[in-house]
Design an enzyme around this catalytic site. Structure first.
Site, PDB file in Angstrom:
ATOM      1  N   ALA A  64      29.203  34.388  18.530  1.00  0.00           N
ATOM      2  CA  ALA A  64      29.830  35.359  17.633  1.00  0.00           C
ATOM      3  C   ALA A  64      29.108  36.702  17.703  1.00  0.00           C
ATOM      4  CB  ALA A  64      29.820  34.827  16.206  1.00  0.00           C
ATOM      5  N   GLY A 109      29.303  30.143  19.004  1.00  0.00           N
ATOM      6  CA  GLY A 109      30.761  30.208  19.037  1.00  0.00           C
ATOM      7  C   GLY A 109      31.334  30.067  20.430  1.00  0.00           C
ATOM      8  N   GLU A 112      31.451  26.461  20.996  1.00  0.00           N
ATOM      9  CA  GLU A 112      32.545  25.893  20.205  1.00  0.00           C
ATOM     10  C   GLU A 112      33.888  26.140  20.885  1.00  0.00           C
ATOM     11  OE1 GLU A 112      31.275  25.830  15.604  1.00  0.00           O
ATOM     12  OE2 GLU A 112      31.303  27.839  16.481  1.00  0.00           O
ATOM     13  N   GLU A 132      22.668  28.135  15.712  1.00  0.00           N
ATOM     14  CA  GLU A 132      23.025  28.588  14.370  1.00  0.00           C
ATOM     15  C   GLU A 132      21.953  28.340  13.309  1.00  0.00           C
ATOM     16  OE1 GLU A 132      27.080  28.198  16.366  1.00  0.00           O
ATOM     17  OE2 GLU A 132      25.119  27.236  16.467  1.00  0.00           O
TER      18      GLU A 132
END
Length: 259
Positions: A64, A109, A112, A132
């Site tokens: 992200a 991310g 993911e 994270e």
């Protein structure tokens, strides 16, 4: 087409979708919003038999966009997470197989996103991980759930709780990556896997993917077998199945009609 996302489909129905946001493909709100729109559009295209997601940048995605998150309020960050989840859910439920082509960093991310694909192929220099907890949060776009499905609960806890970054070979041993190849041959190898897939009956491929994905959401074996039976019936009643039988009996290659 848009600023960060482009795609092209070859004559065989293999669609190459490129993410390109220099320098590290940080997943901003706008990038995910655009990717989601493209996925919805491509999912309506009956010519697409297999989707490949790749980048021409040095890194697949470092995760992200933290600079963007820094200036967001809690409510804005929650809204951004909504589009992450919507995009990754649509990717997971894309009607044809999706191959993720990973080079360089595939973190947070970005990892993911990769988990939302059906097959993950990494270059020998790729680095995978979920950092994270080292910045005070947890994977929030499906990472805690999809990673467990792919590498197992205990391994998932090890990956996420340590925030460790893994080499391509390590990620392959855990089962995150299906294949590791030389970075100079990464895209060509990934296309060759797509070609192996599209040699087979389109309806059967879609039905098999649905049976596997939907079965993961169920608890009892009876429910899982009922889902399998449902999608088996779809194939059984297709023209392509009759074509396959005729091709087998006449020692020829089947001509799929997707019917």
């Amino acid at each position: 087409m848009n600023k960060y996302i482009s795609y092209k489909t070859n004559n065989n129905g293999i669609c190459l979708l490129k993410i390109s946001r220099a320098p590290v493909n940080a997943l901003s709100f706008n990038l995910l919003h655009d990717l989601n729109k493209v996925l919805l559009k491509l999912n309506e295209d009956d010519q697409i038999r297999c989707l490949l997601i790749y980048t021409d940048n040095k890194h697949f995605s470092a995760g992200a966009d933290l600079k963007e998150r820094k200036i967001m309020s809690k409510n804005q960050a929650s809204d951004a997470l909504n589009i992450f989840n919507e995009c990754f859910n649509n990717l997971e439920n894309f009607k044809t197989p999706v191959i993720c082509v990973i080079n360089g960093f595939c973190l947070g991310g970005g990892a993911e996103l990769a988990l939302s694909c059906d097959i993950r192929i990494g270059s020998n220099d790729s680095i995978v991980g979920f950092p994270e907890v080292s910045i005070g949060i947890i994977p929030g776009a499906g990472g805690t759930q999809r990673l467990s499905n792919v590498i197992g609960f205990s391994n998932s806890k090890y990956w996420i709780l340590t925030a460790k970054k893994f080499t391509a070979i390590e990620a392959e041993k855990f089962g995150f990556l299906n294949f590791v190849v030389n970075k100079n041959n990464l895209l060509n190898y990934s296309i060759s896997i797509a070609e192996e897939i599209i040699n087979n009956a389109p309806i059967a491929i879609k039905s098999a993917k649905l049976a596997i994905n939907q079965g993961l959401q169920l608890n009892s074996l009876k429910e899982k077998l009922n889902i399998e039976r449902k999608h088996y019936a779809t194939c059984l009643n297709s023209k392509d199945r009759l074509e396959a039988l005729d091709a087998f009996n006449n020692k020829r290659k089947p001509k799929w009609e997707n019917k």
